[in-house]
Design an enzyme around this catalytic site. Structure first.
Site, PDB file in Angstrom:
ATOM      1  N   ASP A   1       0.857  -1.183   0.000  1.00 41.88           N
ATOM      2  CA  ASP A   1       0.000   0.000   0.000  1.00 41.88           C
ATOM      3  C   ASP A   1       0.892   1.231   0.000  1.00 41.88           C
ATOM      4  O   ASP A   1       2.086   1.154   0.312  1.00 41.88           O
ATOM      5  CB  ASP A   1      -0.923   0.029   1.240  1.00 41.88           C
ATOM      6  CG  ASP A   1      -2.211   0.793   0.987  1.00 41.88           C
ATOM      7  OD1 ASP A   1      -3.276   0.154   0.848  1.00 41.88           O
ATOM      8  OD2 ASP A   1      -2.164   2.048   0.914  1.00 41.88           O
TER       9      ASP A   1
ATOM     10  N   ASN B   1      -5.550  -4.688  -6.492  1.00 42.86           N
ATOM     11  CA  ASN B   1      -6.804  -4.199  -5.928  1.00 42.86           C
ATOM     12  C   ASN B   1      -6.798  -2.721  -5.562  1.00 42.86           C
ATOM     13  O   ASN B   1      -7.869  -2.131  -5.444  1.00 42.86           O
ATOM     14  CB  ASN B   1      -7.104  -5.076  -4.691  1.00 42.86           C
ATOM     15  CG  ASN B   1      -8.120  -4.456  -3.794  1.00 42.86           C
ATOM     16  OD1 ASN B   1      -9.310  -4.462  -4.112  1.00 42.86           O
ATOM     17  ND2 ASN B   1      -7.679  -3.890  -2.670  1.00 42.86           N
TER      18      ASN B   1
ATOM     19  N   TYR C   1     -13.738   6.525 -13.896  1.00 44.48           N
ATOM     20  CA  TYR C   1     -13.806   5.271 -13.125  1.00 44.48           C
ATOM     21  C   TYR C   1     -14.386   4.156 -13.997  1.00 44.48           C
ATOM     22  O   TYR C   1     -13.855   3.041 -14.037  1.00 44.48           O
ATOM     23  CB  TYR C   1     -14.668   5.503 -11.872  1.00 44.48           C
ATOM     24  CG  TYR C   1     -14.610   4.393 -10.844  1.00 44.48           C
ATOM     25  CD1 TYR C   1     -13.647   4.399  -9.840  1.00 44.48           C
ATOM     26  CD2 TYR C   1     -15.522   3.341 -10.877  1.00 44.48           C
ATOM     27  CE1 TYR C   1     -13.598   3.379  -8.891  1.00 44.48           C
ATOM     28  CE2 TYR C   1     -15.480   2.326  -9.937  1.00 44.48           C
ATOM     29  CZ  TYR C   1     -14.519   2.353  -8.940  1.00 44.48           C
ATOM     30  OH  TYR C   1     -14.474   1.342  -8.016  1.00 44.48           O
TER      31      TYR C   1
ATOM     32  N   LYS D   1     -12.360   0.831 -15.066  1.00 45.79           N
ATOM     33  CA  LYS D   1     -12.815  -0.493 -14.624  1.00 45.79           C
ATOM     34  C   LYS D   1     -13.212  -1.376 -15.813  1.00 45.79           C
ATOM     35  O   LYS D   1     -13.016  -2.595 -15.775  1.00 45.79           O
ATOM     36  CB  LYS D   1     -13.957  -0.359 -13.611  1.00 45.79           C
ATOM     37  CG  LYS D   1     -13.521   0.281 -12.282  1.00 45.79           C
ATOM     38  CD  LYS D   1     -12.422  -0.515 -11.572  1.00 45.79           C
ATOM     39  CE  LYS D   1     -12.142  -0.022 -10.164  1.00 45.79           C
ATOM     40  NZ  LYS D   1     -11.067  -0.785  -9.496  1.00 45.79           N
TER      41      LYS D   1
ATOM     42  N   ILE E   1     -19.608  -1.304  -1.787  1.00 44.02           N
ATOM     43  CA  ILE E   1     -19.153  -2.044  -0.606  1.00 44.02           C
ATOM     44  C   ILE E   1     -18.821  -1.033   0.493  1.00 44.02           C
ATOM     45  O   ILE E   1     -18.163  -0.014   0.218  1.00 44.02           O
ATOM     46  CB  ILE E   1     -17.871  -2.864  -0.953  1.00 44.02           C
ATOM     47  CG1 ILE E   1     -18.092  -3.768  -2.193  1.00 44.02           C
ATOM     48  CG2 ILE E   1     -17.385  -3.667   0.250  1.00 44.02           C
ATOM     49  CD1 ILE E   1     -19.134  -4.851  -2.067  1.00 44.02           C
TER      50      ILE E   1
ATOM     51  N   THR F   1     -16.751   0.507   2.605  1.00 48.44           N
ATOM     52  CA  THR F   1     -15.322   0.656   2.920  1.00 48.44           C
ATOM     53  C   THR F   1     -15.026   2.157   3.011  1.00 48.44           C
ATOM     54  O   THR F   1     -15.867   2.978   2.617  1.00 48.44           O
ATOM     55  CB  THR F   1     -14.411   0.065   1.814  1.00 48.44           C
ATOM     56  OG1 THR F   1     -14.459   0.939   0.680  1.00 48.44           O
ATOM     57  CG2 THR F   1     -14.797  -1.343   1.408  1.00 48.44           C
TER      58      THR F   1
END
Ligand code: NAP
Length: 258
Positions: A46, A99, A165, A169, A198, A200
């Site tokens: 990360d 990811n 985005y 994707k 999701i 997060t």
């Protein structure tokens, strides 16, 4: 009659080395922790070293094996260094989860900022290429393995105000198919995972109205959890998915079935 309970231990990733990008938070963190519990040795990559180190430390405290590695996934040299670190620490690399990602600028196409558009393409699409470019030679050296790339429902359908985005994707979906075709007969399975919305930190700036609207667009009437995506990723990276390659694996509560 007393109910019998069983403690289930899964060892499906014992002897396997996993590299996870965006591993400090959300879906990446959950996947790193889940697969470590199932025996994988994990490199948590990360940009935020403190977050990555916290995840690795937690895994070690629970008896697993993990190291943190700081890298910006948009830097191909940093991704090569992350792969070299995995080989140095654990002797090989078998599994990768590309990811790391960001939300892009919001707005209709002609209204969005060009630098913001370029950034989301770089982080959410080009970095997946840089990741696989570094990982594939190592996975071949290890004798084969598997890769999962994080796409999205917005890698399957469009959204007018998420232009960059959506483009990134959809690009991940295509990149994954091309790579899967290239390495299917060389012992590497490559798939994309497509989460719906999701819960997060990625959604932290969403307004209450936007949340309500988006939740209503998920037939299950809720957002998903990082744990639910991690389960799908762990399955795709496991030998149980031995005939699955080049697939677009939806974890979206039915969103794209409309
Ligand atoms: P998250 O909790 O924000 O986790 C993403 C992690 O990636 C963060 O730690 C982030 O660091 C890191 N990161 C961002 N840019 C990076 C870079 N250039 N180099 C290295 N690390 C970087 O988000 P998430 O929801 O788990 O998202 C994970 C993936 O799922 C993303 O690809 C996202 O597009 C995708 N996804 C998410 C959803 C959703 O609703 N949450 C839906 C579909 C797909 P910072 O915190 O510093 O940015």
């Amino acid at each position: 009659m007393t109910k019998k309970t069983y403690q289930v231990y899964e060892h499906r990733f014992e002897g396997k080395v996993l590299l996870v990008t965006g591993g400090a938070s959300g879906i990446g963190k959950s996947t790193a922790e889940k697969m470590a519990r199932q025996g994988a040795d994990v490199i948590v990559v990360d940009m935020q070293m403190s977050g990555a180190e916290a995840v690795a430390k937690n895994i070690r405290e629970l008896g697993g094996n993990a190291f943190a590695f700081q890298a910006d996934v948009t830097d191909p040299k940093a991704m090569e260094a992350a792969v070299a670190f995995a080989e140095e620490k654990f002797g090989a690399l078998h599994l990768a989860f590309n990811n790391a990602g960001i939300g892009g600028p919001a707005g209709l196409l002609a209204d969005i900022d060009i630098d913001g558009y370029r950034k989301v393409i770089e982080v959410n699409l080009n970095a997946v290429f840089y990741g696989m470019h570094a990982e594939i030679p190592a996975i071949l050296r290890a004798g084969g393995g598997a890769i999962v790339n994080t796409s999205s429902i917005l890698g399957i359908v469009g959204e007018a105000t998420a232009v960059g985005y959506v483009a990134a994707k959809h690009g991940v979906t295509g990149l994954t198919k091309a790579a899967a075709l290239g390495y299917a007969d060389k012992g590497i399975r490559i798939n994309s995972v497509h989460p719906g919305y999701i819960e997060t930190p990625l959604l932290k700036n969403m307004s209450a109205e936007a949340r309500e609207l988006l939740i209503s667009q998920h037939p299950q009437g809720r957002f998903g959890t990082d744990e639910e995506v991690a389960d799908a990723v762990a399955f795709l990276l496991s030998d149980r998915a031995s005939f699955i390659s080049g697939s677009q694996f939806l974890v979206d509560g039915g969103y794209t079935s409309h």
